[in-house]
Write an enzyme that holds these catalytic residues in place. Sequence first.
Site, PDB file in Angstrom:
ATOM      1  N   THR A 199      36.008  55.563   9.970  1.00 43.71           N
ATOM      2  CA  THR A 199      36.180  54.899  10.909  1.00 43.71           C
ATOM      3  C   THR A 199      37.206  54.196  10.470  1.00 43.71           C
ATOM      4  OG1 THR A 199      33.710  53.982  10.997  1.00 43.71           O
ATOM      5  CG2 THR A 199      34.020  55.776  12.190  1.00 43.71           C
ATOM      6  N   TRP A 200      37.008  53.744   8.827  1.00 47.60           N
ATOM      7  CA  TRP A 200      37.383  52.739   8.066  1.00 47.60           C
ATOM      8  C   TRP A 200      39.264  52.713   9.274  1.00 47.60           C
ATOM      9  CZ3 TRP A 200      40.427  52.659   3.017  1.00 47.60           C
ATOM     10  CH2 TRP A 200      40.584  51.485   2.377  1.00 47.60           C
ATOM     11  N   ASP A 217      31.242  58.541  10.582  1.00 46.62           N
ATOM     12  CA  ASP A 217      31.128  57.862   9.213  1.00 46.62           C
ATOM     13  C   ASP A 217      31.266  56.119   9.272  1.00 46.62           C
ATOM     14  OD1 ASP A 217      31.256  57.353   6.124  1.00 46.62           O
ATOM     15  OD2 ASP A 217      32.492  56.287   6.652  1.00 46.62           O
ATOM     16  N   GLN A 230      29.877  59.444  -1.451  1.00 43.22           N
ATOM     17  CA  GLN A 230      30.635  59.664  -0.632  1.00 43.22           C
ATOM     18  C   GLN A 230      31.641  59.118  -1.682  1.00 43.22           C
ATOM     19  OE1 GLN A 230      32.304  57.423   2.359  1.00 43.22           O
ATOM     20  NE2 GLN A 230      30.872  58.417   3.772  1.00 43.22           N
ATOM     21  N   TYR A 277      33.496  47.697   7.350  1.00 44.97           N
ATOM     22  CA  TYR A 277      34.788  48.056   8.434  1.00 44.97           C
ATOM     23  C   TYR A 277      34.498  47.044   9.517  1.00 44.97           C
ATOM     24  CZ  TYR A 277      34.594  52.242   5.654  1.00 44.97           C
ATOM     25  OH  TYR A 277      33.984  53.604   4.459  1.00 44.97           O
ATOM     26  N   TYR A 310      36.232  61.236   1.335  1.00 45.52           N
ATOM     27  CA  TYR A 310      37.562  60.420   1.709  1.00 45.52           C
ATOM     28  C   TYR A 310      38.541  60.094   0.992  1.00 45.52           C
ATOM     29  CZ  TYR A 310      36.993  55.911  -1.211  1.00 45.52           C
ATOM     30  OH  TYR A 310      36.979  55.486  -2.635  1.00 45.52           O
TER      31      TYR A 310
HETATM   32  N1  LIG Z   1      33.070  54.265   0.382  1.00 49.70           N
HETATM   33  C1  LIG Z   1      34.466  54.763   0.400  1.00 49.70           C
HETATM   34  O1  LIG Z   1      34.637  53.713   0.116  1.00 49.70           O
HETATM   35  C2  LIG Z   1      35.450  54.743   1.962  1.00 49.70           C
HETATM   36  C3  LIG Z   1      36.446  54.487   1.711  1.00 49.70           C
HETATM   37  C4  LIG Z   1      37.852  54.728   2.171  1.00 49.70           C
HETATM   38  C5  LIG Z   1      37.514  55.427   2.998  1.00 49.70           C
HETATM   39  N2  LIG Z   1      36.125  55.736   3.638  1.00 49.70           N
HETATM   40  C6  LIG Z   1      35.701  57.024   5.038  1.00 49.70           C
HETATM   41  O2  LIG Z   1      37.050  58.097   5.292  1.00 49.70           O
HETATM   42  C7  LIG Z   1      37.472  57.802   6.030  1.00 49.70           C
HETATM   43  C8  LIG Z   1      38.803  58.767   6.226  1.00 49.70           C
HETATM   44  O3  LIG Z   1      39.036  58.002   5.255  1.00 49.70           O
HETATM   45  P1  LIG Z   1      40.367  57.137   5.397  1.00 49.70           P
HETATM   46  O4  LIG Z   1      40.280  56.276   6.662  1.00 49.70           O
HETATM   47  O5  LIG Z   1      41.135  55.890   4.839  1.00 49.70           O
HETATM   48  O6  LIG Z   1      42.271  58.028   5.815  1.00 49.70           O
HETATM   49  P2  LIG Z   1      42.567  59.075   5.922  1.00 49.70           P
HETATM   50  O7  LIG Z   1      41.608  60.143   6.743  1.00 49.70           O
HETATM   51  O8  LIG Z   1      43.169  59.914   4.542  1.00 49.70           O
HETATM   52  O9  LIG Z   1      43.729  58.729   7.039  1.00 49.70           O
HETATM   53  C9  LIG Z   1      43.935  58.235   8.342  1.00 49.70           C
HETATM   54  C10 LIG Z   1      45.352  58.058   8.976  1.00 49.70           C
HETATM   55  O10 LIG Z   1      45.654  59.239   8.828  1.00 49.70           O
HETATM   56  C11 LIG Z   1      46.277  59.173  10.501  1.00 49.70           C
HETATM   57  N3  LIG Z   1      44.968  60.556  10.842  1.00 49.70           N
HETATM   58  C12 LIG Z   1      44.765  60.786  11.114  1.00 49.70           C
HETATM   59  N4  LIG Z   1      44.722  62.690  11.699  1.00 49.70           N
HETATM   60  C13 LIG Z   1      46.327  62.469  11.416  1.00 49.70           C
HETATM   61  C14 LIG Z   1      46.998  63.702  12.121  1.00 49.70           C
HETATM   62  N5  LIG Z   1      46.021  64.605  12.698  1.00 49.70           N
HETATM   63  N6  LIG Z   1      47.962  64.070  12.166  1.00 49.70           N
HETATM   64  C15 LIG Z   1      48.449  62.762  11.891  1.00 49.70           C
HETATM   65  N7  LIG Z   1      48.273  61.774  11.290  1.00 49.70           N
HETATM   66  C16 LIG Z   1      47.040  61.785  11.478  1.00 49.70           C
HETATM   67  C17 LIG Z   1      45.448  58.498  10.757  1.00 49.70           C
HETATM   68  O11 LIG Z   1      46.236  57.635  12.414  1.00 49.70           O
HETATM   69  P3  LIG Z   1      45.382  57.225  13.649  1.00 49.70           P
HETATM   70  O12 LIG Z   1      43.888  56.792  13.836  1.00 49.70           O
HETATM   71  O13 LIG Z   1      46.271  56.885  14.947  1.00 49.70           O
HETATM   72  O14 LIG Z   1      44.889  58.502  14.404  1.00 49.70           O
HETATM   73  C18 LIG Z   1      45.062  57.521   9.782  1.00 49.70           C
HETATM   74  O15 LIG Z   1      45.989  56.424   9.999  1.00 49.70           O
HETATM   75  C19 LIG Z   1      37.097  56.344   6.745  1.00 49.70           C
HETATM   76  O16 LIG Z   1      37.780  56.330   7.822  1.00 49.70           O
HETATM   77  C20 LIG Z   1      35.884  56.348   6.173  1.00 49.70           C
HETATM   78  O17 LIG Z   1      35.307  55.985   7.106  1.00 49.70           O
HETATM   79  C21 LIG Z   1      35.066  55.542   2.774  1.00 49.70           C
END
Ligand SMILES: NC(=O)c1ccc[n+]([C@@H]2O[C@H](COP(=O)([O-])OP(=O)(O)OC[C@H]3O[C@@H](n4cnc5c(N)ncnc54)[C@H](OP(=O)(O)O)[C@@H]3O)[C@@H](O)[C@H]2O)c1
Length: 275
Positions: free
Chosen positions: A20-21, A47, A162, A52, A190
Site C-alpha cells: 500500500t505504499w 501490508d 520484510q 505511508y 517488497y
Molecule cells: N518495508 C519497506 O521498507 C518497504 C519498502 C517498499 C515497499 N514496501 C511494501 O511493498 C509494497 C510493494 O512495493 P512497491 O509499492 O514499492 O512497488 P511494486 O509493488 O514493485 O510496484 C508497484 C507499482 O507497480 C504497478 N503495478 C502493480 N501491479 C501491476 C500490474 N499487474 N501491471 C502493471 N503495473 C502494475 C503499480 O501500479 P498501480 O498502483 O497503478 O496499480 C505501482 O505503480 C509497498 O506498497 C509496501 O507495502 C515495503
Amino acid sequence: MPMHRFGPTRRDVPAIGQGTWFIDQADRDAAIAALRLGLDRGMTHIDTAEKYGGGAAEEIVGAAIAGRRDEVFLVSKIVPDNASVAGTLASCEASLARLGTDRLDCYLLHWRGALPLEDTIEAFERLCRAGKILSWGVSNFYVDDLEAALAVAGEGRIACNQVPYDLTERAMEQQVLPWCETHGIAMVGYSPFGHGRFPGPQTPGGRLLAEIAAAHDATPRQVALSFLTRRPSLFTIPKAADRQHAAENSGAENVRLSATDIARIDGAFPLAPAP
Ligand SMILES: NC(=O)c1ccc[n+]([C@@H]2O[C@H](COP(=O)([O-])OP(=O)(O)OC[C@H]3O[C@@H](n4cnc5c(N)ncnc54)[C@H](OP(=O)(O)O)[C@@H]3O)[C@@H](O)[C@H]2O)c1
C-alpha cells in the site's frame, strides 16, 4: 492462492499479498476497489505502515477491509524514531484507530534505528500479551541486525523480515534468506516489480519472461510473482491501486513454474550482477 506458513506464527498466509505504499496518491475509490478485488481473489495479506502517506494509507486500508477484518492478515509498521516502549504502544493504538480494527496480525519495525531494540521488542511483547498484535517482525534487517534482534527476543518470536526482493534485486538470497530459513522466519519481499522498474519487453530478461508466460498462459508479471514465492519461506506484496493490476497479480496463483523455468529465470536475472 498458495498459502505459506508465516514463520513461527502457525498461520497460513497467502504467498501473494497486497502492498500500500503510495496508495493514498491514487483515486481513493479506485484504490479501495482494487484492494477489495484483491481480497476477493485471495490476496488477503495486506501490508501497510504508519509512514505511508502519514497514516493516509492505513485509513484507505481501513475502509477497504471494513466488514471483512477476519479475512485479512493485516500488517503495519512503526518508524524507528517512534519505537521506544511508550512510543510503540502509542503508535500501535494510532494505527489500530486508522485501520478501524482492534488488532494487527503482525507489527513490524520498519527499519533499524537508533533506539534500543530491547525497548521496541519489549513493547511488541506487551502488545502481544494485550492481544493488540498477534505477532511481530522486522523490516530491512540484514544478518547482523537479525542476530541482534534474535539475541534479545529468543527463537520463535520474530515472525518475518520484510526486505527488498525482485528479479533484479536478489541480494537477499545470499545471506538473509538462508538465515531466515534457518531460524524459521518468513521473508516477505517488497517492491516485487522494482517499484516501477519491471523488466521491459525489449530487454533480454523481459523477453524470457514473456516466453515463459506464454507457455503458462500467463503474463510476465505473474511469472515474476510466482518465481519470487517459489520457496515456502517466501511471500510477496505487490502494490496495485488499479483493479486490473490487482486482478493480474492475483492470477499468479495459477502459475506453476517448472524447475527448468526457474533455472532459466535464475540465469537471466543473476543473483550477483557482474561488476
Ligand atoms: N518495508 C519497506 O521498507 C518497504 C519498502 C517498499 C515497499 N514496501 C511494501 O511493498 C509494497 C510493494 O512495493 P512497491 O509499492 O514499492 O512497488 P511494486 O509493488 O514493485 O510496484 C508497484 C507499482 O507497480 C504497478 N503495478 C502493480 N501491479 C501491476 C500490474 N499487474 N501491471 C502493471 N503495473 C502494475 C503499480 O501500479 P498501480 O498502483 O497503478 O496499480 C505501482 O505503480 C509497498 O506498497 C509496501 O507495502 C515495503
